[in-house]
Scaffold this active site. Structure first.
Site, mmCIF file in Angstrom:
data_model
loop_
_atom_site.group_PDB
_atom_site.id
_atom_site.type_symbol
_atom_site.label_atom_id
_atom_site.label_comp_id
_atom_site.label_asym_id
_atom_site.label_seq_id
_atom_site.Cartn_x
_atom_site.Cartn_y
_atom_site.Cartn_z
ATOM 1 N N TYR A 223 0.988 38.409 88.391
ATOM 2 C CA TYR A 223 0.930 38.463 86.917
ATOM 3 C C TYR A 223 -0.023 39.570 86.487
ATOM 4 C CZ TYR A 223 -0.041 36.894 82.099
ATOM 5 O OH TYR A 223 -0.190 36.821 80.736
ATOM 6 N N LYS B 288 -11.942 39.250 82.589
ATOM 7 C CA LYS B 288 -12.402 37.872 82.840
ATOM 8 C C LYS B 288 -13.887 37.773 83.215
ATOM 9 C CE LYS B 288 -7.803 36.068 83.664
ATOM 10 N NZ LYS B 288 -7.219 34.881 83.155
ATOM 11 N N ASP C 266 -5.212 45.088 90.583
ATOM 12 C CA ASP C 266 -5.493 44.248 89.426
ATOM 13 C C ASP C 266 -6.497 43.186 89.872
ATOM 14 O OD1 ASP C 266 -5.590 42.358 87.450
ATOM 15 O OD2 ASP C 266 -3.445 42.397 87.016
#
Ligand SMILES: Cc1ncc(COP(=O)(O)O)c(C=O)c1O
Length: 434
Positions: free
Chosen positions: A143, A273, A245
């Site tokens: 994702y 995050k 990522d």
């Protein structure tokens, strides 16, 4: 059984004014309704019905220091009266950029953004501008945000996904233009032969490959030995950029992310995050020659909230904690996460439940299977989702909050006493589902 009466009533009310009752589709996945929380502190969240939850969701990753960590809150509070957005530069940006370049593997220069989703788009644009090619190769089950360009083959049904050797790109949402599929090559992850074949099929077309260096969204799975290094080499051979990522693995797989853990360096990396311990911040960083296309070739990147005062203050304060004593907090995180993983696996043996615990100490999942450990998306989706949901629900009744796939994030606030409490609760939850 806990009562969720107030959450249920609030959800009914909220649905009338907030589409679907939530601000992110991910939040639908909650039982019995998307729960409403009143407060978070340390390892715990408190819902509006007064239930305490030991939280292993942690905002899906950001709360690496637990909820409302004092050093971060104090730094942000001290910055509030100085303003929020200047649409101009300030020295906290410089301080943070310098610190990240010093700390992170392969990061010569960074650019700040606000969410992981948009930082991924910046990386795609940089790779295309730098190489003059169009296609991006991504991996099944990974994702990279919810945009048209990235939300492809994230959770494809195996009926639509085509053969494992050459998967068909599958749009993840209605409303995505079919043209985005033409610019995307999808490969199975964790198998160098599959990646080599994909490069051969699209010789000279691939601008960059993007991956979660540890697959987390498709079920936490470490890269096979030599896989990341092999992917690195293939990218060089084919003139494509290697984009990591690290939105989840950054500051969670270790102080220097998955690249530090496995000793591999990407051309471009995305962090978000945990970098600001709960405040909105993302960044793209990497090779100077690639990042310089922002200025040299006029590659466009913007964003009103980029580099805002509070996110910079939060990240600087979070780094003070994470970097102290050479990253000492990570030794505790690894030790307690390992104990929790091993404790859960041993409870499964005790209750004769076919379950494997897989991932890293700070991000792992309970896979319900009597087969081998999953190595990629297709093997991960073959595990028993209903059993995972039943375990999640039984845990919630015991005051333990995981996501619905029984995925766990750990923070530095989960101390030994909390791990003991969690394992005692998990013992009862496991008995309930056995
Ligand atoms: C690996 C990965 N990349 C990108 C994103 C998108 O980040 P954001 O939700 O900040 O847009 C996520 C979000 O969960 C993610 O897990």
């Amino acid at each position: 059984m806990s009562s969720y009466a107030k959450s249920i009533a609030l959800y009914e009310r909220t649905r009338k004014s907030l589409a679907g009752g939530v601000s992110s589709n991910v939040r639908y996945a909650s039982t019995p309704v998307p729960l409403f929380f009143a407060r978070g502190e340390g390892a715990c969240l408190y819902d509006v019905d007064g239930n305490a939850h030991i939280d292993y969701v942690l905002g899906n990753g950001p709360a690496i220091l637990g909820h409302a960590p004092k050093p971060v809150i104090d730094a942000v509070a001290a910055s509030l009266a100085q303003g929020q957005v200047y649409a101009a530069q300030h020295s906290r940006e410089t301080d943070l950029a310098e610190r990240l370049c010093r700390l992170l593997p392969g990061i010569e220069v960074v650019r700040f953004a606000t969410s992981g989703t948009e930082a991924v788009l910046m990386a795609f644009r940089l790779a295309r501008a730098f190489t003059g090619r169009t296609k991006i190769l991504k991996f099944e089950g990974h994702y990279h945000g919810w945009t048209d360009q990235a939300f492809i083959s994230v959770r494809p049904s195996l009926n639509e996904a085509g053969p494992a050797q050459s998967p068909v790109p599958v749009a993840g949402s209605p409303g995505m233009p079919p043209s985005v599929l033409e610019d995307t090559v999808v490969a199975g992850w964790n198998d160098l032969d599959l990646l080599r074949q994909a490069f051969e099929r699209h010789k000279g077309e691939i601008a960059g490959i993007i991956m979660e260096p540890v697959m987390v969204n498709g079920g936490p799975t470490e890269p096979a030995s030599g896989y990341l290094e092999g992917a690195r080499v293939l990218c060089r051979e084919h003139g494509a950029l290697f984009i990591c990522d690290e939105v989840i693995t950054g500051f969670r797989a270790g102080l220097r992310g998955a690249q530090g853990r496995y000793g591999v360096t990407a051309d471009l990396t995305i962090y978000a995050k945990a970098v600001a311990a709960g405040f909105p911040l993302a960044l793209v960083g990497g090779r100077r020659d690639v990042m310089d296309t922002l200025l040299d070739k006029g590659v466009m990147h913007g964003g009103t909230y980029n580099g805002n005062v509070q996110s910079m203050a939060a990240a600087l304060a979070a780094l003070d904690v994470l970097e102290a004593d050479g990253g000492a907090v990570y030794r505790g995180l690894e030790a307690r996460g390992t104990r929790l993983m091993q404790g859960l696996a041993s409870l499964a043996r005790k209750h004769k439940v076919a379950m494997r615990v897989q991932g890293l100490p700070a991000i792992f999942q309970c896979f319900f299977t009597d087969g081998a450990a999953p190595r990629n998306y297709r093997e991960s989706v073959a595990c028993d989702k209903d059993k995972a949901l039943a375990f999640h629900t039984a845990l919630q009744d015991e005051g333990i909050r995981t996501n619905q796939n029984a995925k766990w994030f750990l923070s530095t606030a989960h101390d030994d006493a909390i791990i003991d409490e969690t394992l005692a609760a998990a013992d009862r939850a496991m008995m309930a589902i056995a």
